[in-house]
Write an enzyme that holds these catalytic residues in place. Structure first.
Site, PDB file in Angstrom:
ATOM      1  CD  GLU A   1      41.645  12.489  -5.119  1.00 39.62           C
ATOM      2  OE1 GLU A   1      41.730  13.718  -4.901  1.00 39.62           O
ATOM      3  OE2 GLU A   1      42.304  11.644  -4.475  1.00 39.62           O
TER       4      GLU A   1
ATOM      5  N   GLY B   1      33.299  -5.069 -15.598  1.00 37.51           N
ATOM      6  CA  GLY B   1      32.722  -3.725 -15.609  1.00 37.51           C
ATOM      7  C   GLY B   1      31.333  -3.661 -15.005  1.00 37.51           C
TER       8      GLY B   1
ATOM      9  N   GLY C   1      30.538  -2.569 -12.037  1.00 38.48           N
ATOM     10  CA  GLY C   1      30.339  -1.286 -11.351  1.00 38.48           C
ATOM     11  C   GLY C   1      29.929  -0.198 -12.325  1.00 38.48           C
TER      12      GLY C   1
ATOM     13  CB  CYS D   1      46.815  13.642   0.088  1.00 35.47           C
ATOM     14  SG  CYS D   1      46.426  13.254   1.790  1.00 35.47           S
TER      15      CYS D   1
ATOM     16  CG  MET E   1      50.259  20.147   0.339  1.00 27.66           C
ATOM     17  SD  MET E   1      48.934  20.599   1.469  1.00 27.66           S
ATOM     18  CE  MET E   1      49.663  20.120   3.002  1.00 27.66           C
TER      19      MET E   1
ATOM     20  CB  THR F   1      26.005 -18.338 -26.059  1.00 28.46           C
ATOM     21  OG1 THR F   1      25.736 -19.677 -26.475  1.00 28.46           O
ATOM     22  CG2 THR F   1      25.867 -17.399 -27.239  1.00 28.46           C
TER      23      THR F   1
ATOM     24  NE  ARG G   1      47.362   6.849  10.706  1.00 28.24           N
ATOM     25  CZ  ARG G   1      47.329   5.830   9.852  1.00 28.24           C
ATOM     26  NH1 ARG G   1      48.360   5.592   9.059  1.00 28.24           N
ATOM     27  NH2 ARG G   1      46.274   5.054   9.783  1.00 28.24           N
TER      28      ARG G   1
ATOM     29  CG  HIS H   1      42.058  12.718  -1.072  1.00 30.59           C
ATOM     30  ND1 HIS H   1      43.068  12.212  -1.856  1.00 30.59           N
ATOM     31  CD2 HIS H   1      42.427  12.513   0.204  1.00 30.59           C
ATOM     32  CE1 HIS H   1      44.010  11.697  -1.081  1.00 30.59           C
ATOM     33  NE2 HIS H   1      43.647  11.862   0.177  1.00 30.59           N
TER      34      HIS H   1
ATOM     35  CG  ASP I   1      32.864 -15.916  -6.416  1.00 32.05           C
ATOM     36  OD1 ASP I   1      33.255 -16.694  -7.294  1.00 32.05           O
ATOM     37  OD2 ASP I   1      33.032 -14.676  -6.443  1.00 32.05           O
TER      38      ASP I   1
ATOM     39  CD  GLU J   1      29.143  -3.187  -8.612  1.00 33.38           C
ATOM     40  OE1 GLU J   1      29.136  -1.954  -8.414  1.00 33.38           O
ATOM     41  OE2 GLU J   1      30.156  -3.811  -8.944  1.00 33.38           O
TER      42      GLU J   1
ATOM     43  CB  SER K   1      36.190 -10.623 -11.218  1.00 35.01           C
ATOM     44  OG  SER K   1      37.528 -10.962 -11.451  1.00 35.01           O
TER      45      SER K   1
END
Ligand code: GLN
Length: 544
Positions: A511, A16, A18, A383, A386, A188, A464, A509, A148, A141, A13
Protein backbone atom coordinates in the site's frame (compact mmCIF):
# COMPACT_ATOMS: atom_id res chain seq x y z
CA UNK A 1 19.71 29.02 -7.27
CA UNK A 2 17.71 26.41 -5.40
CA UNK A 3 14.06 27.22 -4.94
CA UNK A 4 12.04 26.45 -1.82
CA UNK A 5 8.37 26.67 -0.96
CA UNK A 6 7.42 26.48 2.71
CA UNK A 7 3.87 25.55 3.65
CA UNK A 8 2.81 26.59 7.14
CA UNK A 9 -0.55 26.27 8.85
CA UNK A 10 -2.64 28.60 10.92
CA UNK A 11 -5.74 28.73 13.15
CA UNK A 12 -5.99 25.02 13.85
CA UNK A 13 -4.66 21.64 12.81
CA UNK A 14 -6.20 19.06 10.46
CA UNK A 15 -6.94 21.56 7.70
CA UNK A 16 -5.22 19.42 5.07
CA UNK A 17 -1.80 21.02 4.95
CA UNK A 18 -0.17 17.78 3.85
CA UNK A 19 -2.55 17.31 0.96
CA UNK A 20 -2.17 20.98 0.00
CA UNK A 21 1.62 20.69 -0.06
CA UNK A 22 1.44 17.41 -1.98
CA UNK A 23 -1.07 18.88 -4.44
CA UNK A 24 1.23 21.79 -5.15
CA UNK A 25 4.04 19.27 -5.72
CA UNK A 26 1.91 17.30 -8.15
CA UNK A 27 0.99 20.48 -10.06
CA UNK A 28 4.63 21.47 -10.47
CA UNK A 29 5.37 17.96 -11.68
CA UNK A 30 2.50 18.19 -14.15
CA UNK A 31 4.50 21.01 -15.74
CA UNK A 32 7.54 18.78 -16.09
CA UNK A 33 9.45 20.15 -13.10
CA UNK A 34 11.31 17.97 -10.61
CA UNK A 35 10.51 18.37 -6.94
CA UNK A 36 11.30 17.05 -3.49
CA UNK A 37 8.91 17.02 -0.54
CA UNK A 38 10.01 17.42 3.08
CA UNK A 39 7.95 17.24 6.25
CA UNK A 40 9.22 18.90 9.39
CA UNK A 41 7.41 17.90 12.56
CA UNK A 42 7.63 19.89 15.78
CA UNK A 43 7.17 16.90 18.09
CA UNK A 44 10.03 15.62 20.23
CA UNK A 45 9.64 12.00 19.16
CA UNK A 46 12.61 11.04 16.99
CA UNK A 47 10.30 9.31 14.55
CA UNK A 48 6.65 8.33 14.32
CA UNK A 49 7.40 4.62 14.82
CA UNK A 50 6.43 4.58 18.46
CA UNK A 51 3.34 6.75 18.09
CA UNK A 52 -0.08 5.17 18.43
CA UNK A 53 -2.17 4.99 15.29
CA UNK A 54 -5.07 6.13 17.48
CA UNK A 55 -3.37 9.43 18.16
CA UNK A 56 -1.46 9.99 15.04
CA UNK A 57 -2.86 7.96 12.19
CA UNK A 58 -0.86 5.50 10.18
CA UNK A 59 2.91 5.17 10.41
CA UNK A 60 4.30 5.51 6.91
CA UNK A 61 7.46 3.55 6.02
CA UNK A 62 10.04 4.64 3.44
CA UNK A 63 12.36 2.49 1.31
CA UNK A 64 15.20 3.00 3.74
CA UNK A 65 13.03 1.97 6.66
CA UNK A 66 12.22 5.32 8.25
CA UNK A 67 8.96 5.29 10.21
CA UNK A 68 7.37 8.60 9.44
CA UNK A 69 4.28 10.70 9.70
CA UNK A 70 1.44 9.77 7.38
CA UNK A 71 1.91 12.96 5.38
CA UNK A 72 4.79 11.29 3.60
CA UNK A 73 2.19 8.85 2.33
CA UNK A 74 0.33 11.79 0.78
CA UNK A 75 3.55 12.92 -0.87
CA UNK A 76 4.08 9.40 -2.23
CA UNK A 77 0.56 9.25 -3.66
CA UNK A 78 0.53 12.73 -5.18
CA UNK A 79 4.12 13.12 -6.38
CA UNK A 80 7.18 11.31 -7.64
CA UNK A 81 9.46 12.85 -5.01
CA UNK A 82 11.89 10.28 -3.66
CA UNK A 83 11.23 9.85 0.03
CA UNK A 84 13.66 8.60 2.60
CA UNK A 85 14.75 9.20 6.16
CA UNK A 86 16.10 12.57 5.04
CA UNK A 87 12.64 13.83 4.04
CA UNK A 88 11.15 13.56 7.51
CA UNK A 89 12.63 15.91 10.08
CA UNK A 90 11.47 16.09 13.70
CA UNK A 91 12.44 18.28 16.64
CA UNK A 92 13.61 15.10 18.36
CA UNK A 93 16.10 14.36 15.58
CA UNK A 94 17.41 17.92 15.46
CA UNK A 95 18.02 18.09 19.21
CA UNK A 96 19.54 14.61 19.23
CA UNK A 97 21.99 15.63 16.49
CA UNK A 98 22.89 18.95 18.12
CA UNK A 99 23.36 17.35 21.54
CA UNK A 100 25.51 14.60 20.06
CA UNK A 101 27.76 17.21 18.42
CA UNK A 102 27.90 19.17 21.64
CA UNK A 103 29.05 16.01 23.52
CA UNK A 104 31.68 15.41 20.85
CA UNK A 105 32.99 18.89 21.51
CA UNK A 106 32.20 20.15 18.03
CA UNK A 107 30.96 23.51 19.32
CA UNK A 108 34.38 24.29 20.81
CA UNK A 109 33.10 25.37 24.19
CA UNK A 110 30.52 27.86 22.89
CA UNK A 111 27.08 28.08 24.49
CA UNK A 112 24.76 25.94 22.38
CA UNK A 113 21.45 27.73 21.71
CA UNK A 114 18.21 27.43 19.78
CA UNK A 115 19.37 30.31 17.58
CA UNK A 116 21.75 29.71 15.83
CA UNK A 117 22.57 26.06 16.59
CA UNK A 118 19.15 24.43 16.39
CA UNK A 119 18.02 26.64 13.52
CA UNK A 120 21.30 26.07 11.63
CA UNK A 121 20.86 22.34 11.93
CA UNK A 122 17.26 22.63 10.66
CA UNK A 123 18.44 24.62 7.64
CA UNK A 124 21.23 22.12 6.95
CA UNK A 125 18.80 19.21 7.02
CA UNK A 126 16.43 21.00 4.62
CA UNK A 127 19.22 22.02 2.26
CA UNK A 128 20.69 18.54 2.33
CA UNK A 129 17.55 17.41 0.51
CA UNK A 130 16.89 20.47 -1.65
CA UNK A 131 20.34 21.69 -2.69
CA UNK A 132 21.96 18.32 -3.04
CA UNK A 133 19.25 16.66 -5.11
CA UNK A 134 19.44 19.43 -7.71
CA UNK A 135 15.67 19.42 -8.23
CA UNK A 136 13.79 22.46 -9.48
CA UNK A 137 11.71 23.09 -6.36
CA UNK A 138 11.72 21.71 -2.81
CA UNK A 139 8.47 21.93 -0.89
CA UNK A 140 8.72 21.90 2.88
CA UNK A 141 5.61 21.35 4.97
CA UNK A 142 5.95 22.72 8.47
CA UNK A 143 3.87 20.62 10.86
CA UNK A 144 1.87 22.17 13.67
CA UNK A 145 0.19 25.54 13.78
CA UNK A 146 1.76 28.98 13.82
CA UNK A 147 1.81 30.16 17.42
CA UNK A 148 2.66 26.74 18.90
CA UNK A 149 5.69 26.90 21.15
CA UNK A 150 7.08 23.79 19.46
CA UNK A 151 6.99 25.15 15.93
CA UNK A 152 8.96 28.27 16.72
CA UNK A 153 12.50 27.02 15.86
CA UNK A 154 11.27 25.72 12.50
CA UNK A 155 9.50 28.97 11.65
CA UNK A 156 12.58 30.90 12.66
CA UNK A 157 14.61 28.72 10.28
CA UNK A 158 12.09 29.53 7.53
CA UNK A 159 12.42 33.24 8.26
CA UNK A 160 16.19 32.97 7.98
CA UNK A 161 16.01 31.06 4.72
CA UNK A 162 13.73 33.70 3.17
CA UNK A 163 16.09 36.39 4.38
CA UNK A 164 19.24 34.64 3.15
CA UNK A 165 18.02 33.43 -0.24
CA UNK A 166 15.53 36.22 -0.99
CA UNK A 167 11.85 36.25 -1.84
CA UNK A 168 12.55 35.24 -5.46
CA UNK A 169 13.94 31.93 -4.23
CA UNK A 170 11.94 31.11 -1.16
CA UNK A 171 8.15 31.33 -0.99
CA UNK A 172 5.95 31.22 2.07
CA UNK A 173 2.54 29.64 1.60
CA UNK A 174 0.18 29.76 4.57
CA UNK A 175 -2.84 27.50 4.93
CA UNK A 176 -5.54 28.96 7.09
CA UNK A 177 -9.21 28.65 8.01
CA UNK A 178 -12.14 30.87 7.05
CA UNK A 179 -14.95 29.44 9.15
CA UNK A 180 -18.60 29.90 8.28
CA UNK A 181 -20.88 30.99 11.10
CA UNK A 182 -24.52 30.02 11.69
CA UNK A 183 -26.00 32.24 8.96
CA UNK A 184 -23.43 30.96 6.47
CA UNK A 185 -21.32 34.10 6.62
CA UNK A 186 -17.59 33.49 6.16
CA UNK A 187 -15.32 35.00 8.81
CA UNK A 188 -11.84 36.29 8.05
CA UNK A 189 -10.76 37.30 11.56
CA UNK A 190 -8.97 34.03 12.52
CA UNK A 191 -6.98 34.29 9.29
CA UNK A 192 -6.06 37.91 9.95
CA UNK A 193 -4.79 36.91 13.39
CA UNK A 194 -2.89 33.93 12.13
CA UNK A 195 -1.10 35.99 9.48
CA UNK A 196 -0.38 38.66 12.06
CA UNK A 197 1.25 36.02 14.20
CA UNK A 198 3.32 34.80 11.27
CA UNK A 199 4.43 38.34 10.48
CA UNK A 200 5.43 38.88 14.11
CA UNK A 201 7.90 36.03 13.65
CA UNK A 202 9.12 37.82 10.55
CA UNK A 203 7.46 35.79 7.83
CA UNK A 204 5.26 37.62 5.32
CA UNK A 205 3.25 34.97 3.47
CA UNK A 206 3.24 35.21 -0.34
CA UNK A 207 0.21 33.02 -0.79
CA UNK A 208 -2.73 32.16 1.43
CA UNK A 209 -4.67 28.95 0.98
CA UNK A 210 -7.98 29.70 2.65
CA UNK A 211 -9.87 26.63 3.77
CA UNK A 212 -13.56 27.38 3.72
CA UNK A 213 -16.79 25.45 3.32
CA UNK A 214 -17.53 27.23 0.03
CA UNK A 215 -15.52 29.18 -2.56
CA UNK A 216 -14.63 32.66 -1.30
CA UNK A 217 -16.44 35.57 -2.96
CA UNK A 218 -14.07 37.98 -4.65
CA UNK A 219 -14.71 40.84 -2.24
CA UNK A 220 -13.74 38.60 0.67
CA UNK A 221 -10.48 37.70 -1.08
CA UNK A 222 -9.82 41.42 -1.53
CA UNK A 223 -10.52 42.07 2.12
CA UNK A 224 -8.15 39.27 3.19
CA UNK A 225 -5.48 40.60 0.80
CA UNK A 226 -5.80 44.07 2.26
CA UNK A 227 -5.52 42.91 5.86
CA UNK A 228 -2.69 40.45 5.31
CA UNK A 229 -0.52 42.28 2.80
CA UNK A 230 -0.83 39.39 0.34
CA UNK A 231 -1.56 40.15 -3.34
CA UNK A 232 -5.14 39.58 -4.40
CA UNK A 233 -4.27 36.69 -6.77
CA UNK A 234 -2.31 35.05 -3.96
CA UNK A 235 -5.43 34.66 -1.82
CA UNK A 236 -6.60 31.26 -2.93
CA UNK A 237 -9.85 29.65 -2.04
CA UNK A 238 -9.40 26.13 -0.72
CA UNK A 239 -13.03 25.21 -0.46
CA UNK A 240 -14.35 21.84 0.75
CA UNK A 241 -14.26 19.16 -1.89
CA UNK A 242 -17.14 16.72 -1.61
CA UNK A 243 -15.99 14.05 -4.00
CA UNK A 244 -12.40 12.95 -3.59
CA UNK A 245 -9.17 14.36 -2.32
CA UNK A 246 -7.66 13.73 -5.72
CA UNK A 247 -9.69 16.65 -7.00
CA UNK A 248 -7.70 19.04 -4.82
CA UNK A 249 -4.78 19.50 -7.26
CA UNK A 250 -7.32 20.45 -9.93
CA UNK A 251 -9.05 22.88 -7.58
CA UNK A 252 -5.78 24.65 -6.84
CA UNK A 253 -4.75 24.59 -10.48
CA UNK A 254 -7.96 26.30 -11.60
CA UNK A 255 -7.07 29.22 -9.37
CA UNK A 256 -3.54 29.38 -10.74
CA UNK A 257 -1.65 28.25 -7.64
CA UNK A 258 1.15 26.51 -9.55
CA UNK A 259 1.53 29.32 -12.08
CA UNK A 260 1.59 31.99 -9.37
CA UNK A 261 4.25 30.08 -7.40
CA UNK A 262 6.49 29.73 -10.44
CA UNK A 263 6.08 33.37 -11.43
CA UNK A 264 6.96 34.55 -7.92
CA UNK A 265 9.98 32.27 -7.98
CA UNK A 266 11.11 33.85 -11.26
CA UNK A 267 10.79 30.55 -13.06
CA UNK A 268 9.39 29.69 -16.46
CA UNK A 269 5.88 28.30 -16.52
CA UNK A 270 5.88 25.23 -18.80
CA UNK A 271 2.64 23.78 -20.17
CA UNK A 272 0.85 21.47 -17.75
CA UNK A 273 -0.58 18.02 -18.39
CA UNK A 274 -3.23 17.10 -15.86
CA UNK A 275 -4.89 14.30 -17.80
CA UNK A 276 -3.82 11.69 -15.21
CA UNK A 277 -5.54 13.54 -12.37
CA UNK A 278 -8.60 14.28 -14.48
CA UNK A 279 -8.96 10.59 -15.24
CA UNK A 280 -8.68 9.66 -11.56
CA UNK A 281 -11.39 12.14 -10.60
CA UNK A 282 -13.59 10.96 -13.46
CA UNK A 283 -13.47 7.34 -12.30
CA UNK A 284 -13.75 8.04 -8.58
CA UNK A 285 -16.75 10.32 -9.03
CA UNK A 286 -18.40 8.90 -12.10
CA UNK A 287 -17.73 5.17 -12.50
CA UNK A 288 -20.91 3.17 -12.98
CA UNK A 289 -19.86 0.06 -11.11
CA UNK A 290 -19.12 -0.06 -7.39
CA UNK A 291 -17.00 -2.66 -5.67
CA UNK A 292 -17.55 -2.91 -1.93
CA UNK A 293 -14.52 -3.85 0.18
CA UNK A 294 -14.58 -4.58 3.90
CA UNK A 295 -11.47 -3.46 5.76
CA UNK A 296 -11.33 -5.44 8.99
CA UNK A 297 -8.98 -4.16 11.66
CA UNK A 298 -8.80 -2.90 15.18
CA UNK A 299 -8.03 0.79 14.70
CA UNK A 300 -11.18 1.25 12.68
CA UNK A 301 -12.69 4.25 14.49
CA UNK A 302 -9.87 6.48 13.42
CA UNK A 303 -10.22 7.29 9.78
CA UNK A 304 -6.50 7.79 9.14
CA UNK A 305 -5.09 4.68 10.77
CA UNK A 306 -5.09 2.62 7.56
CA UNK A 307 -4.77 5.60 5.25
CA UNK A 308 -2.44 4.06 2.67
CA UNK A 309 -4.48 0.85 2.50
CA UNK A 310 -7.73 2.77 2.00
CA UNK A 311 -6.18 4.88 -0.72
CA UNK A 312 -4.51 1.92 -2.45
CA UNK A 313 -7.92 0.21 -2.67
CA UNK A 314 -9.32 3.30 -4.35
CA UNK A 315 -6.37 3.29 -6.76
CA UNK A 316 -7.15 -0.36 -7.55
CA UNK A 317 -10.64 0.85 -8.41
CA UNK A 318 -9.33 3.57 -10.73
CA UNK A 319 -7.27 0.97 -12.59
CA UNK A 320 -10.43 -1.14 -13.07
CA UNK A 321 -12.76 1.75 -13.86
CA UNK A 322 -14.87 1.08 -10.79
CA UNK A 323 -15.71 3.05 -7.69
CA UNK A 324 -14.54 1.42 -4.47
CA UNK A 325 -16.73 1.71 -1.42
CA UNK A 326 -14.94 0.97 1.87
CA UNK A 327 -16.81 -0.67 4.71
CA UNK A 328 -14.87 -0.47 7.97
CA UNK A 329 -15.39 -3.36 10.35
CA UNK A 330 -13.98 -3.49 13.88
CA UNK A 331 -12.63 -7.01 14.37
CA UNK A 332 -13.01 -6.73 18.12
CA UNK A 333 -16.73 -6.09 17.97
CA UNK A 334 -17.51 -8.73 15.39
CA UNK A 335 -19.77 -11.61 16.40
CA UNK A 336 -18.08 -14.69 15.09
CA UNK A 337 -20.93 -17.13 14.54
CA UNK A 338 -21.73 -17.98 10.95
CA UNK A 339 -25.08 -16.16 10.94
CA UNK A 340 -23.66 -12.88 12.23
CA UNK A 341 -20.72 -13.11 9.84
CA UNK A 342 -23.08 -13.59 6.90
CA UNK A 343 -24.99 -10.54 8.01
CA UNK A 344 -21.87 -8.44 8.58
CA UNK A 345 -20.46 -9.30 5.17
CA UNK A 346 -23.66 -9.26 3.13
CA UNK A 347 -23.07 -7.33 -0.09
CA UNK A 348 -19.28 -7.27 0.41
CA UNK A 349 -17.20 -8.16 -2.65
CA UNK A 350 -13.79 -8.48 -1.04
CA UNK A 351 -12.18 -8.46 2.41
CA UNK A 352 -8.91 -6.86 3.39
CA UNK A 353 -7.19 -7.38 6.74
CA UNK A 354 -4.42 -4.81 7.17
CA UNK A 355 -1.34 -4.73 9.40
CA UNK A 356 -1.36 -4.27 13.12
CA UNK A 357 0.40 -4.92 16.39
CA UNK A 358 -0.81 -6.57 19.60
CA UNK A 359 -3.38 -9.26 20.19
CA UNK A 360 -6.52 -7.18 20.50
CA UNK A 361 -9.08 -8.13 17.88
CA UNK A 362 -6.92 -10.84 16.34
CA UNK A 363 -9.41 -13.65 16.93
CA UNK A 364 -12.00 -11.65 15.04
CA UNK A 365 -9.57 -11.37 12.14
CA UNK A 366 -8.94 -15.12 12.27
CA UNK A 367 -12.69 -15.71 12.05
CA UNK A 368 -12.90 -13.35 9.09
CA UNK A 369 -10.05 -15.12 7.27
CA UNK A 370 -11.86 -18.42 7.78
CA UNK A 371 -15.11 -16.99 6.55
CA UNK A 372 -13.47 -15.55 3.42
CA UNK A 373 -11.69 -18.83 2.73
CA UNK A 374 -14.74 -21.02 3.14
CA UNK A 375 -17.13 -18.68 1.36
CA UNK A 376 -14.58 -18.10 -1.41
CA UNK A 377 -14.71 -14.34 -1.03
CA UNK A 378 -11.60 -12.53 -2.34
CA UNK A 379 -9.30 -11.92 0.62
CA UNK A 380 -6.21 -9.76 0.85
CA UNK A 381 -4.12 -10.00 4.02
CA UNK A 382 -1.36 -7.49 4.60
CA UNK A 383 1.35 -8.25 7.17
CA UNK A 384 -0.75 -9.12 10.25
CA UNK A 385 -3.50 -9.94 7.76
CA UNK A 386 -1.23 -12.62 6.30
CA UNK A 387 -0.14 -13.94 9.71
CA UNK A 388 -3.83 -14.29 10.55
CA UNK A 389 -4.23 -16.55 7.49
CA UNK A 390 -1.51 -18.79 8.92
CA UNK A 391 -3.07 -18.96 12.38
CA UNK A 392 -6.48 -19.65 10.88
CA UNK A 393 -5.22 -22.41 8.61
CA UNK A 394 -3.24 -24.08 11.37
CA UNK A 395 -6.28 -24.00 13.66
CA UNK A 396 -8.99 -25.08 11.25
CA UNK A 397 -7.19 -27.25 8.70
CA UNK A 398 -4.14 -28.62 10.53
CA UNK A 399 -6.38 -28.89 13.59
CA UNK A 400 -3.91 -27.28 15.97
CA UNK A 401 -6.59 -25.46 17.90
CA UNK A 402 -3.99 -23.73 20.09
CA UNK A 403 -1.91 -22.48 17.16
CA UNK A 404 -0.97 -18.82 17.47
CA UNK A 405 1.67 -16.20 16.87
CA UNK A 406 4.10 -15.88 19.77
CA UNK A 407 3.29 -12.18 19.64
CA UNK A 408 -0.10 -13.05 21.17
CA UNK A 409 0.64 -16.33 22.99
CA UNK A 410 4.36 -16.42 23.82
CA UNK A 411 4.23 -20.05 24.99
CA UNK A 412 1.90 -21.37 22.29
CA UNK A 413 2.40 -25.13 21.78
CA UNK A 414 2.03 -24.48 18.05
CA UNK A 415 3.83 -21.22 17.34
CA UNK A 416 3.05 -20.97 13.63
CA UNK A 417 4.16 -17.34 13.55
CA UNK A 418 7.17 -16.50 15.69
CA UNK A 419 10.34 -14.50 16.09
CA UNK A 420 13.26 -15.69 14.02
CA UNK A 421 15.39 -16.30 17.09
CA UNK A 422 12.66 -18.43 18.66
CA UNK A 423 12.68 -20.53 15.52
CA UNK A 424 16.43 -21.23 15.73
CA UNK A 425 16.59 -21.00 19.51
CA UNK A 426 19.12 -18.22 19.74
CA UNK A 427 18.13 -16.03 22.65
CA UNK A 428 18.97 -12.40 23.25
CA UNK A 429 19.19 -11.76 19.56
CA UNK A 430 16.80 -8.88 20.05
CA UNK A 431 13.40 -8.81 18.43
CA UNK A 432 14.25 -6.06 16.03
CA UNK A 433 11.83 -4.91 13.44
CA UNK A 434 12.36 -5.70 9.79
CA UNK A 435 11.97 -2.28 8.23
CA UNK A 436 12.12 -0.89 4.72
CA UNK A 437 12.71 -2.22 1.26
CA UNK A 438 13.83 -5.77 0.61
CA UNK A 439 13.62 -8.28 -2.20
CA UNK A 440 11.23 -11.19 -2.57
CA UNK A 441 11.40 -14.09 -4.98
CA UNK A 442 8.04 -14.99 -6.53
CA UNK A 443 7.69 -18.73 -7.06
CA UNK A 444 6.60 -20.05 -10.46
CA UNK A 445 2.94 -20.95 -10.94
CA UNK A 446 1.67 -18.74 -8.11
CA UNK A 447 -0.94 -15.99 -8.08
CA UNK A 448 1.63 -13.37 -7.06
CA UNK A 449 3.96 -14.34 -9.88
CA UNK A 450 1.11 -13.99 -12.38
CA UNK A 451 0.16 -10.58 -11.00
CA UNK A 452 3.64 -9.07 -10.93
CA UNK A 453 4.78 -10.95 -14.03
CA UNK A 454 8.36 -11.08 -12.78
CA UNK A 455 10.49 -13.16 -10.43
CA UNK A 456 12.14 -10.61 -8.14
CA UNK A 457 10.24 -7.73 -6.58
CA UNK A 458 11.10 -5.13 -3.94
CA UNK A 459 8.58 -4.12 -1.32
CA UNK A 460 8.65 -2.38 2.05
CA UNK A 461 8.41 -4.23 5.33
CA UNK A 462 7.49 -3.33 8.87
CA UNK A 463 7.17 -6.36 11.08
CA UNK A 464 8.92 -8.40 13.70
CA UNK A 465 7.34 -11.85 13.45
CA UNK A 466 7.72 -14.42 10.65
CA UNK A 467 5.87 -17.51 9.46
CA UNK A 468 7.61 -20.34 11.35
CA UNK A 469 9.64 -22.45 8.99
CA UNK A 470 8.90 -25.47 11.17
CA UNK A 471 5.30 -25.37 9.90
CA UNK A 472 5.92 -24.24 6.36
CA UNK A 473 5.83 -27.65 4.72
CA UNK A 474 2.77 -28.84 6.64
CA UNK A 475 0.89 -25.69 5.73
CA UNK A 476 1.93 -25.95 2.08
CA UNK A 477 0.88 -29.58 1.85
CA UNK A 478 -2.46 -28.82 3.45
CA UNK A 479 -3.19 -26.10 0.87
CA UNK A 480 -1.81 -22.83 2.23
CA UNK A 481 0.76 -22.35 -0.49
CA UNK A 482 3.95 -20.32 -0.31
CA UNK A 483 3.75 -17.73 -3.07
CA UNK A 484 7.01 -15.96 -2.46
CA UNK A 485 10.04 -16.06 -0.23
CA UNK A 486 12.99 -13.87 0.62
CA UNK A 487 15.62 -13.91 -2.11
CA UNK A 488 17.60 -16.62 -0.27
CA UNK A 489 14.44 -18.72 0.21
CA UNK A 490 14.82 -18.50 4.00
CA UNK A 491 11.57 -16.72 4.95
CA UNK A 492 8.00 -16.72 3.68
CA UNK A 493 6.98 -13.46 2.00
CA UNK A 494 3.51 -14.36 0.81
CA UNK A 495 0.93 -17.13 1.01
CA UNK A 496 -2.12 -18.06 -1.02
CA UNK A 497 -5.08 -20.38 -0.59
CA UNK A 498 -5.23 -23.32 -2.93
CA UNK A 499 -8.63 -23.80 -4.58
CA UNK A 500 -9.78 -20.30 -3.84
CA UNK A 501 -10.49 -17.62 -6.44
CA UNK A 502 -8.31 -14.97 -4.78
CA UNK A 503 -6.86 -15.42 -1.32
CA UNK A 504 -3.51 -13.78 -0.82
CA UNK A 505 -1.49 -12.71 2.18
CA UNK A 506 1.71 -10.71 1.92
CA UNK A 507 4.23 -10.06 4.67
CA UNK A 508 5.16 -6.71 3.12
CA UNK A 509 3.25 -3.46 2.62
CA UNK A 510 2.36 -2.83 -1.02
CA UNK A 511 0.00 0.00 0.00
CA UNK A 512 2.89 2.39 0.62
CA UNK A 513 3.86 2.63 -3.03
CA UNK A 514 0.47 2.73 -4.73
CA UNK A 515 -0.52 5.92 -6.55
CA UNK A 516 -3.90 7.00 -7.90
CA UNK A 517 -2.38 7.43 -11.35
CA UNK A 518 -0.47 4.16 -11.02
CA UNK A 519 -2.24 1.59 -8.86
CA UNK A 520 -0.16 -1.10 -7.23
CA UNK A 521 -0.59 -4.36 -9.21
CA UNK A 522 -1.77 -6.32 -6.14
CA UNK A 523 -4.51 -3.80 -5.39
CA UNK A 524 -5.45 -3.65 -9.04
CA UNK A 525 -5.74 -7.46 -9.15
CA UNK A 526 -7.62 -7.63 -5.85
CA UNK A 527 -10.25 -5.13 -6.97
CA UNK A 528 -10.57 -6.95 -10.30
CA UNK A 529 -11.19 -10.22 -8.43
CA UNK A 530 -13.67 -8.53 -6.09
CA UNK A 531 -15.47 -7.09 -9.11
CA UNK A 532 -15.74 -10.54 -10.68
CA UNK A 533 -16.98 -12.00 -7.41
CA UNK A 534 -19.61 -9.26 -7.18
CA UNK A 535 -20.83 -9.96 -10.69
CA UNK A 536 -21.05 -13.67 -10.00
CA UNK A 537 -23.05 -13.05 -6.85
CA UNK A 538 -25.40 -10.77 -8.76
CA UNK A 539 -25.68 -13.46 -11.45
CA UNK A 540 -26.44 -16.14 -8.84
CA UNK A 541 -29.07 -13.95 -7.26
CA UNK A 542 -30.74 -13.37 -10.64
CA UNK A 543 -30.66 -17.08 -11.47
CA UNK A 544 -32.07 -17.93 -8.02
N1 GLN B 1 2.58 -7.55 14.51
C1 GLN B 1 3.09 -8.29 13.40
C2 GLN B 1 4.61 -8.37 13.40
O1 GLN B 1 5.24 -7.61 14.07
C3 GLN B 1 2.59 -7.69 12.10
C4 GLN B 1 3.12 -6.32 11.85
C5 GLN B 1 2.33 -5.56 10.82
O2 GLN B 1 1.23 -5.96 10.48
N2 GLN B 1 2.85 -4.46 10.33
O3 GLN B 1 5.16 -9.17 12.72
Amino acid sequence: MNKYIFVTGGVCSSLGKGVAAASLGSLLESRGLTIRMIKVDPYINVDAGTMSPYQHGEVYVTDDGAETDLDLGNYARFTRSTLSRANSITTGQIYQEVIRREREGSYLGRTVQVIPHITDRIKQRIRAVGDESGVDVTIVEVGGTVGDIESFPFLEAVRQMVHEAGRRNVLAVHLTLIPGVANGELKTKPTQHSVKELREIGIQPDILLCRAPTPLPDELRRKIALFTNVDHDGVISAYDIQSTLYEIPLMYHKQGLDRICLERLDMEVPQEDLSGWEHVVEVVTGAEKTVRIAVVGKYIELSDSYKSVDEALIHGGVANDVRVELVKIDSEKLDQDQESMRRAFAGIHGILVPGGFGGRGVNGMVAVARFAREEKIPYFGICLGMQVMVIEYARSVLRYEDADSTEFTPDSPHPVVSLLEEQVDVKNYGGTMRLGLSASRLLPGTLVRRIYGTEIIHERHRHRYEVSNAYRQQLNEAGLLTGSVTEDYSLVESLEWKDHPWGLGVQFHPEFISKPVEAHPLFQAFIAAAGTYGEQRAGDADAG
